[in-house]
Scaffold this active site. Structure first.
Site, PDB file in Angstrom:
ATOM      1  CG  HIS A  14      -0.222  -0.077   2.531  1.00 38.71           C
ATOM      2  ND1 HIS A  14       0.205   1.033   3.223  1.00 38.71           N
ATOM      3  CD2 HIS A  14       0.139  -1.148   3.289  1.00 38.71           C
ATOM      4  CE1 HIS A  14       0.792   0.652   4.347  1.00 38.71           C
ATOM      5  NE2 HIS A  14       0.769  -0.669   4.411  1.00 38.71           N
ATOM      6  CG  HIS A 114       9.249  -0.891   6.332  1.00 32.72           C
ATOM      7  ND1 HIS A 114       8.862  -0.195   5.206  1.00 32.72           N
ATOM      8  CD2 HIS A 114       8.252  -0.700   7.247  1.00 32.72           C
ATOM      9  CE1 HIS A 114       7.691   0.377   5.412  1.00 32.72           C
ATOM     10  NE2 HIS A 114       7.300   0.096   6.643  1.00 32.72           N
ATOM     11  CG  ASP A 137       5.630   0.101  11.110  1.00 31.50           C
ATOM     12  OD1 ASP A 137       5.780  -0.788  11.976  1.00 31.50           O
ATOM     13  OD2 ASP A 137       6.300   0.127  10.052  1.00 31.50           O
ATOM     14  N   GLY A 168       0.317  -0.664  15.744  1.00 35.66           N
ATOM     15  CA  GLY A 168      -0.375  -0.228  14.539  1.00 35.66           C
ATOM     16  C   GLY A 168      -1.494  -1.171  14.151  1.00 35.66           C
ATOM     17  CD  GLU A 172      -3.653  -0.953  10.170  1.00 35.74           C
ATOM     18  OE1 GLU A 172      -3.930  -2.082   9.711  1.00 35.74           O
ATOM     19  OE2 GLU A 172      -2.664  -0.304   9.801  1.00 35.74           O
ATOM     20  NE  ARG A 449     -13.418  11.720   9.717  1.00 32.98           N
ATOM     21  CZ  ARG A 449     -13.386  11.291   8.457  1.00 32.98           C
ATOM     22  NH1 ARG A 449     -14.408  10.592   7.969  1.00 32.98           N
ATOM     23  NH2 ARG A 449     -12.348  11.547   7.683  1.00 32.98           N
TER      24      ARG A 449
END
Length: 570
Positions: A14, A114, A137, A168, A172, A449
């Protein structure tokens, strides 16, 4: 040196992007999604972004000293998939196909670990010589957290946390559980301000001075069928949340929406019902990251902190980190997520080849720019009436002051998830109805939001409780009481906001517009949100801007030197 950094691959990737460094300076940097119009650039090489970068600098692949990739792909394939099946030349043909990038010879290809690419994106572009590095992450090749020390141009890894304990992925999974979607952690962060923290351990975390332990999953748990631990952690977290939380997972359903006249994807419950879970997950994330930050600062003896990785986009967490007693300075790049590993990989290789990296400065405007002739040609193709005002900035300011919503497409496009006055939708920060209007009518999204403000840096110390530069909208801070009521459309439930401070040097035209707005309404502050339709990337070209302008209830569009208006009532 001329180094092209890349992120993006045809399998399970991604945020495809490309970044070009020339003698240590950013020459061009863009996301593939801005060209393909497919959000997040899934499962693709950054072909169009790379083509733009080279064209912007007037280079070809034959002019490059190196190509850098923000993952150690060969190691991942060997460890997870039985072996790396490609030579460097074959890998380059996938990343830079020869029909688009003809070349006489292949440049050297470097695969960069990474988390090192993340660390390089923060450290080398900060302008600081030394500091502590915190990468958090979903997962790199194996690790989900890296603690490191940056000094004298070198990055030394001190410690890592294995992927099964990923913060991370945890965040999610909670976002998915609430019905907001796993690829929308920013929504969960916004929802958290409306909820109440119940138990920040979630009966799974144990926090200590070094960070956290996760009692839910064996830290060495592996997924034998994939190259990260996303599925392993998803199963564990969903089963655990179903045991401890009062609501089941918010399932997605398809239903006919009479208002839209078609079948839409929706959730069984309103995600707002999960606001306490969102608040608790945010508190857990912050507690874990604060421990990690304090640990790496103590171990390195530093008081400057560099943060990157996808969790580094959590602006609420960043704002609180900035004000911790252990932190004097903090830098989070506007591309903290995997978008930034193309840039970081390029920097890591450029440094290895002898370059010094120039600081990033207060801008993220490294994308495409379009000339007045190109803008005019796009306008003429639409048949829309337009004009070229003598003072575009003053007219846009007057429209904002009168309660209009204005599309703003100027200069080089931003890279990263935030619109920073290059491809923005602008509205009144003073209007008590503007937030609802843009959320519900313009962007067709959840009413709760929050929106962020752009403001002149010269007044930000009067508006905000923290006197600092906030060029990237990547940290929140509290708004002073006197301004919280004056700027209702950009102040969140907890009196926080995610500001962008604007200087004349960083964005002259936007600075002039804000100055004109201040003359009209008293405060050089406006609501600034990304210029895109729901589910789409931020606009890039004039054609993108005009198409989105035609589809959405936007009152005016300032594109290049031209102004287009339409008569839409709120």
């Amino acid at each position: 040196m001329r180094v092209l950094g890349l992120n993006g691959w045809p399998r399970d990737f991604h945020d495809a992007s490309a970044a070009l460094l020339v003698d240590g300076r950013i020459a061009a940097f863009a996301e593939e999604e801005r060209f393909t119009r497919k959000k997040h650039g899934y499962n693709t090489a950054p072909v169009q972004a790379a083509a733009f970068c080279l064209a912007q600098a007037g280079l070809t692949v034959d002019d490059l000293d190196a190509v850098a990739f923000g993952w150690d792909l060969p190691a991942m394939y060997r460890e997870r998939l039985g072996g790396w099946p490609h030579s460097d030349s074959e890998a380059l043909d996938i990343l830079l196909p020869r029909d688009v990038f003809p070349r006489r010879t292949d440049p050297p290809l470097h695969f960069v670990q990474h988390h090192l690419a993340h660390a390089a994106s923060a450290y080398y572009f900060s302008g600081e010589d030394r500091g502590a590095v915190l990468i958090v992450d979903g997962q790199g090749e194996e690790e989900c957290v890296t603690l490191a020390h940056a000094e004298g141009g070198k990055i030394t890894v001190l410690d890592t946390v294995p992927g099964a304990w990923s913060l991370g992925f945890f965040y999610e999974h909670v976002s998915e559980y609430t019905g907001l979607g796993g690829d929308n952690p920013g929504k969960l962060m916004g929802l958290a301000a409306h909820g109440t923290t119940v138990d920040e351990t979630l009966s799974a975390f144990a926090f200590d001075s070094d960070g956290y332990r996760l009692n839910l999953i064996d830290p060495q748990a592996r997924d034998p069928e994939d190259w990260d631990e996303y599925s392993v952690t998803e199963r564990a977290w969903f089963a655990h949340l179903e045991r401890i939380y009062r609501l089941p997972p918010n399932e997605f359903v398809r239903r006919y929406d009479p208002a839209k006249g078609r079948v839409v994807r929706d959730t069984r419950r309103d995600p707002y019902e999960y606001r306490d879970l969102a608040a608790t997950a945010q508190a857990a994330l912050e507690r874990a990251v604060f421990g990690l930050a304090d640990s790496v600062l103590a171990r390195t003896g530093e008081r400057t902190l560099f943060v990157a990785g996808g969790v580094g986009l959590n602006a609420t967490m960043n704002g609180k980190l900035l004000t911790r007693s252990t932190v004097d300075k903090m830098f989070v790049p506007p591309v903290a997520s995997d978008i930034g590993v193309s840039l970081g990989a390029a920097a890591a290789v450029a440094v290895e080849l002898g370059d010094r990296i120039a600081p990033m400065g207060d801008t993220a405007a490294w994308g495409p720019e379009f000339s007045p002739d190109q803008v005019r040609a796009a306008l003429d193709r639409t048949g829309l009436a337009y004009r070229e005002p003598a003072n575009l900035e003053r007219e846009v300011a007057a429209l904002i002051a009168s309660g209009k919503v204005v599309g703003w497409a100027q200069g080089r496009g931003e890279v990263g998830p935030r619109a920073l006055g290059q491809r923005s939708l602008l509205g009144s920060a003073h209007s008590p109805t503007m937030r609802d209007h843009i959320n519900l009518r313009v962007k067709d999204r959840e009413w709760w939001r929050p929106f962020a403000p752009s403001m002149l840096r010269s007044v930000s110390d009067q508006v905000l409780e923290v006197d600092a530069d906030f060029p990237y909208m990547i940290m929140t801070t509290k708004v002073r009481a006197a301004y919280a009521e004056r700027l209702p459309s950009v102040v969140h439930e907890d009196w926080s906001t995610r500001p962008q401070t604007v200087t004349e040097a960083s964005n002259p035209r936007y600075h002039r517009m804000l100055t004109e707005l201040g003359d009209l309404v008293g405060d050089p502050v406006c609501l600034n949100t990304s210029f895109n339709d729901r589910g789409e990337p931020i606009v890039s070209s004039p054609a993108d801007a005009l198409l989105t302008f035609s589809r959405l209830p936007i009152d005016a569009l300032a594109v290049g030197p031209y102004l287009v208006t339409k008569d839409l009532r709120h």
